[in-house]
Design an enzyme around this catalytic site. Structure first.
Site, mmCIF file in Angstrom:
data_model
loop_
_atom_site.group_PDB
_atom_site.id
_atom_site.type_symbol
_atom_site.label_atom_id
_atom_site.label_comp_id
_atom_site.label_asym_id
_atom_site.label_seq_id
_atom_site.Cartn_x
_atom_site.Cartn_y
_atom_site.Cartn_z
ATOM 1 N N GLY A 93 -6.135 78.173 34.841
ATOM 2 C CA GLY A 93 -5.526 79.446 34.442
ATOM 3 C C GLY A 93 -4.086 79.561 34.896
ATOM 4 N N LEU A 94 -3.423 78.426 35.095
ATOM 5 C CA LEU A 94 -2.046 78.442 35.594
ATOM 6 C C LEU A 94 -1.069 77.875 34.566
ATOM 7 C CD1 LEU A 94 -2.882 77.310 39.259
ATOM 8 C CD2 LEU A 94 -2.533 79.644 38.405
ATOM 9 N N SER A 104 -1.038 75.103 32.509
ATOM 10 C CA SER A 104 -0.636 73.693 32.452
ATOM 11 C C SER A 104 -0.254 73.304 31.030
ATOM 12 C CB SER A 104 -1.763 72.799 32.961
ATOM 13 O OG SER A 104 -2.928 73.005 32.191
ATOM 14 N N ASP A 117 2.496 82.856 28.335
ATOM 15 C CA ASP A 117 2.603 81.651 29.160
ATOM 16 C C ASP A 117 3.850 80.840 28.820
ATOM 17 O OD1 ASP A 117 0.174 82.615 29.916
ATOM 18 O OD2 ASP A 117 -0.993 81.062 28.917
ATOM 19 N N GLU A 158 0.469 75.848 19.979
ATOM 20 C CA GLU A 158 -0.824 76.097 20.615
ATOM 21 C C GLU A 158 -1.785 76.823 19.663
ATOM 22 O OE1 GLU A 158 -0.838 76.423 24.587
ATOM 23 O OE2 GLU A 158 -2.898 77.117 24.729
ATOM 24 N N SER A 202 1.196 59.835 29.645
ATOM 25 C CA SER A 202 1.070 60.774 30.753
ATOM 26 C C SER A 202 0.655 60.044 32.017
ATOM 27 C CB SER A 202 0.022 61.835 30.411
ATOM 28 O OG SER A 202 -0.389 62.475 31.601
ATOM 29 N N GLY A 211 -6.841 73.570 33.589
ATOM 30 C CA GLY A 211 -8.044 74.404 33.516
ATOM 31 C C GLY A 211 -8.139 75.427 34.631
ATOM 32 N N TYR A 261 -12.403 84.115 24.380
ATOM 33 C CA TYR A 261 -11.030 84.635 24.310
ATOM 34 C C TYR A 261 -10.772 85.211 22.907
ATOM 35 C CZ TYR A 261 -5.912 84.697 24.757
ATOM 36 O OH TYR A 261 -4.598 85.074 24.776
HETATM 37 C C1 GLA Z 1 -4.029 83.093 28.515
HETATM 38 C C2 GLA Z 1 -3.175 83.147 27.263
HETATM 39 C C3 GLA Z 1 -2.101 84.234 27.372
HETATM 40 C C4 GLA Z 1 -2.708 85.571 27.790
HETATM 41 C C5 GLA Z 1 -3.624 85.385 28.988
HETATM 42 C C6 GLA Z 1 -4.344 86.650 29.345
HETATM 43 O O1 GLA Z 1 -3.255 82.670 29.593
HETATM 44 O O2 GLA Z 1 -2.549 81.908 27.037
HETATM 45 O O3 GLA Z 1 -1.419 84.344 26.149
HETATM 46 O O4 GLA Z 1 -3.367 86.173 26.727
HETATM 47 O O5 GLA Z 1 -4.577 84.362 28.780
HETATM 48 O O6 GLA Z 1 -3.454 87.606 29.809
#
Ligand code: GLA
Length: 383
Positions: free
Chosen positions: A124-125, A127, A172, A160, A67, A122, A224
């Site tokens: 929330g997008l 990656s 995602d 994952e 990477s 990290g 989560y």
């Molecule tokens: C993360 C998880 C998704 C989803 C969101 C919340 O991004 O990877 O599967 O659950 O949180 O909407």
């Protein structure tokens, strides 16, 4: 980052050019949070930020991974030895995909990989989904597997969930694999049926800002999973397969039947959030993107108060943006940090950005990263 640059670095590392170069984007979720593991609706769109991979096949069972974002060392693994569990670093995402493909019966005999990503980690997008999907697409192409995009997404989710050990949903990976430029993806996570919804904010004089709070989150951590388990318990108590099966107009009756006080707000969030996705789709189809602002803001209140996954930094973005005249704002992604989105008139973007930066400084928070999100292309071959 161009395909040529990534191919050149591959050639330096491995002594010959790659067989191809692929890209897969990160995503922003417009609305539909924590609904995907409840068989519900989501509505993400792809970011221009992406993971790019140069890849060649190998026949000797060796998987070499490098990477650009990590340093000089090339990780060398054997495909036969790949197994879930254990200590994981970034290599778990590409290695997990190879493991999932082989588990599904595809004869992947090794690969050389060089990766470079512009998706913030990290934040929330997604990656990690970008890394997974770019490898899945590359191997699908090179090994001629002929898998459909939704099948690639499922395999990446398995990597994952099982290999990395993060109990995430399907949003995602599907966003990264299936989104189209200029559109948001309306996805039914029960059967993975999807519709591309035109989402051209600029044409309407609007902008969507992403504010990365720089508060790092991790989904393999407990919170989560606890929310997910709570939702599953709610479905079991209500006698349905998933919370998706509780209709919006049956919510009050369902909540009255639930004895468990901790579960009530979780169920309320999921059921109302599904309705918010449907409302957002209807408003966009009616050509009224401004009107989705309050729906986004309602979604934030629900995540903050009922699902309880916001944090002071995310709330500060939302409160400051709304006070400054934004049309709507909410946290996006898994929560506990990461990013918020702000829907605003194009003419307000500068003032709003400044207001958020100043509010963060005044609160003593790390400066946020603010950028404009334009709905971009999903995963594809570049070269
Ligand atoms: C993360 C998880 C998704 C989803 C969101 C919340 O991004 O990877 O599967 O659950 O949180 O909407």
């Amino acid at each position: 980052m161009g395909a040529q640059q990534v191919a050149d670095r591959f050639a330096e590392l491995y002594g010959a050019g790659p067989e191809g170069v692929w890209a897969a984007p990160g995503r922003v979720n417009l609305i539909g949070e924590h609904t995907d593991y409840n068989d519900g609706f989501v509505m993400p769109f792809a970011l221009p930020h992406q993971a790019v991979a140069a890849v060649s096949r190998r026949t000797d069972g060796v998987l070499r991974l490098h990477s650009a974002d990590i340093g000089d060392s090339v990780a060398e693994l054997r495909v036969d030895d790949l197994a879930p569990g254990g200590d994981h670093d970034w290599t778990a995402y590409p290695a997990g995909v190879v493991w999932a493909l082989r588990e599904a019966g595809h004869a992947i005999t090794g690969a050389d990989v060089h990766l470079a990503s512009t998706v913030p980690t990290g934040a929330g997008l997604s990656s990690s989904a970008a890394l997974e999907v770019v490898i899945a697409l590359a191997l699908d192409d090179l090994y001629g597997l002929g898998l459909r995009r939704w099948q690639l997404a499922r395999l990446c989710q398995r990597a994952e969930n099982v290999y990395v050990g993060a109990p995430t949903g399907i949003m995602d990976q599907t966003a990264s694999a299936c989104c189209e430029a200029g559109h948001a993806l309306f996805l039914d996570t029960r059967d993975l049926s999807q519709r591309q919804i035109p989402f051209d904010l600029a044409a309407g004089g609007l902008r969507l800002l992403v504010v990365d709070t720089q508060v790092k989150h991790a989904h393999s951590g407990g919170e989560y999973g606890k929310r997910r388990a709570g939702c599953e318990k709610g479905a079991a108590l209500l006698g349905v397969d998933a919370l998706r099966d509780i209709p919006y107009d049956g919510l009050d009756a369902a909540l009255a039947r639930l004895g468990d006080e901790e579960i009530v707000p979780l169920v309320r969030h999921v059921v109302t959030e599904n309705e918010r996705v449907e409302r957002t789709v209807a408003l966009l189809r009616a050509g009224d993107p401004r009107a989705i602002g309050p729906v986004l803001t309602e979604g934030h209140a629900s995540l903050r108060d009922d699902f309880r996954i916001s944090c002071p930094e995310l709330d500060l973005v939302v409160d400051t943006a709304l006070a400054g005249g934004a049309l709507g704002a909410r946290m996006t992604g898994g929560g506990f940090g990461g990013s918020a989105i702000v829907l605003a008139e194009a003419t307000d973007v500068e003032t709003l950005t400044k207001a958020v930066e100043e509010a963060f400084a005044a609160a003593g928070f790390t400066a946020p990263r603010v950028f404009e999100a334009v709905p971009s292309a999903g995963a594809r071959r570049l070269a």
